[in-house]
Design an enzyme around this catalytic site. Structure first.
Site, mmCIF file in Angstrom:
data_model
loop_
_atom_site.group_PDB
_atom_site.id
_atom_site.type_symbol
_atom_site.label_atom_id
_atom_site.label_comp_id
_atom_site.label_asym_id
_atom_site.label_seq_id
_atom_site.Cartn_x
_atom_site.Cartn_y
_atom_site.Cartn_z
ATOM 1 N N CYS A 127 -6.816 -12.454 -6.897
ATOM 2 C CA CYS A 127 -5.874 -11.341 -6.683
ATOM 3 C C CYS A 127 -4.416 -11.785 -6.647
ATOM 4 O O CYS A 127 -3.514 -10.943 -6.730
ATOM 5 C CB CYS A 127 -6.215 -10.604 -5.406
ATOM 6 N N HIS A 272 -0.505 -6.482 -2.310
ATOM 7 C CA HIS A 272 -1.798 -6.366 -2.993
ATOM 8 C C HIS A 272 -2.546 -5.175 -2.412
ATOM 9 O O HIS A 272 -2.638 -5.020 -1.187
ATOM 10 C CB HIS A 272 -2.584 -7.659 -2.780
ATOM 11 N N ASN A 302 -9.181 -1.603 -5.441
ATOM 12 C CA ASN A 302 -8.676 -2.975 -5.560
ATOM 13 C C ASN A 302 -8.855 -3.440 -7.010
ATOM 14 O O ASN A 302 -9.980 -3.641 -7.462
ATOM 15 C CB ASN A 302 -9.469 -3.868 -4.592
#
Ligand code: ACO
Length: 345
Positions: A127, A272, A302
């Site tokens: 990520c 994020h 996500n």
């Protein structure tokens, strides 16, 4: 190296540190899966998913691969940068869900863009991939000559999510975000952002808390083998949660301190987008005004490496970033990896 030589190269580095985000773009596939769609497939509910994660829906690929999403977002970023693909000097794709191990997603993207004979590489820091890509681009922009580096983060997470595991499968979505990082701010059609600083970290000791092992050389598949759980993303959710908050806080405060900036001076934080509770815990620890926080996890889930550039591009598109604004990007992911970046508009 002589003193004169070292002085000259220092001067060159300082002179060339005008690295700029001259174009941004994002793309998500058309198909949407809502929490209600999941509730029809498994023992879950919109209420459980919304309360634990803030996610209401995610976009999912039906036929597109990583490089397809990357291409769509790149076209938009190039347009905003007023560049043609042929003016790119390097292509970096951050992903852990590439089309294939070989060819890499960056080569496939290069071909789709109709360009060749430049460097094209994939990076995998989960990520945190986009922020790692920005730092690589910053280094390339400091080399002699003009540089236009395309940094794309593209993930088809749903291709490596176990739809029999209700804890993980509801979290992820597919998408891509792209930035053109240029050695100068000149010429872009839209508002450019100067890449002021990047701060990267990693700790391999914690890698087992978030994994995708199957098909790797330590976990090879032989002809005829059936896929098991390790072919999909697996994680210790609560542990990941704690580390994500602590690490994103530390890496944010460190970059602010070394640039003599207080958290109250930040106009927009683009974290994020893993989970609203992680974002809120970070904001509380940093004492941030919620109005200075960009959140779109409810729409996309996500999207791993793609989440920060999608959020940054959407923040700019929706007028959340104005000339003069100081923007903090921060991410955390498997490995573990984490990092922050400061962009001055
Ligand atoms: N629907 C309904 N119930 C569920 C679901 C679901 N989708 N998933 C789990 N449950 C149940 C569990 O079975 C368990 O039930 P039980 O108490 O009867 O055993 C209960 O809910 C609690 O399960 P936990 O796994 O303990 O749930 P938790 O409160 O920890 O929430 C979550 C899980 C949302 C994954 C949380 O741990 C989290 O947000 N972790 C961070 C994960 C994350 O965002 N990772 C990504 C960051 S890094 C990256 O982006 C790659």
């Amino acid at each position: 190296m002589t003193a004169a030589c070292s002085k000259a190269s220092e001067h060159t580095l300082v002179m060339k540190n005008n690295c700029c985000l001259t174009g941004l773009g994002y793309y998500v596939p058309e198909k949407i899966m809502t929490n209600h769609d999941f509730a029809l497939l498994m023992d879950t509910s919109d209420e459980w998913i919304t309360t634990r994660t803030g996610i209401k829906q995610r976009h999912v690929c039906t036929h597109q691969a990583c490089s397809d999403l990357a291409y769509q977002s790149s076209v938009l970023a190039l347009k905003e940068a007023s560049l043609t693909p042929r003016q790119l000097t390097h292509v970096i794709v951050a992903t852990f869900t590439p089309d294939a191990f070989i060819p890499n997603a960056a080569c496939l993207l290069l071909e789709k863009l109709g360009h060749r004979n430049i460097a094209a590489l994939d990076i995998n820091t989960a990520c945190t991939g986009f922020i790692y890509g920005l730092e690589l681009a910053r280094g390339l922009c400091m080399l002699p000559g003009e540089a236009n580096v395309l940094v794309v983060a593209s993930e088809v997470l749903t291709s490596r999510v176990n739809f029999a595991d209700r804890v993980t499968c509801v979290l992820f979505g597919d998408g891509a975000g792209a930035a053109v990082v240029s050695s100068s701010c000149h010429g872009a059609a839209g508002m450019s952002g100067r890449l002021v600083d990047v701060n990267l970290k990693a700790d391999g000791a914690l890698g087992e808390l978030l994994t995708l092992k199957g098909g790797g050389s330590a976990h090879p598949l032989a002809l005829g083998d059936t896929v098991t759980e390790n072919f999909f993303v697996q994680m210790a959710g609560r542990e990941v949660f704690k580390h994500a908050v602590r690490s994103m806080y530390n890496v944010s405060m460190e970059i602010l301190e070394r640039n003599n900036i207080r958290s109250g001076d930040i106009d927009l934080v683009v974290p994020h987008q893993a989970n609203i509770r992680i974002i809120e815990a970070l904001a509380k620890k940093m004492n941030l005004d919620p109005a200075n926080l960009f959140v779109n996890v409810q729409k996309y889930g996500n999207t791993s490496a793609a989440s920060v550039p999608i959020a940054l591009a959407e923040a700019k598109e929706t007028g959340r970033i104005n000339p003069g604004d100081l923007v903090l990007l921060v991410a955390f992911g498997g490995g573990f990896t984490w990092g922050s970046a400061l962009v001055q508009y």
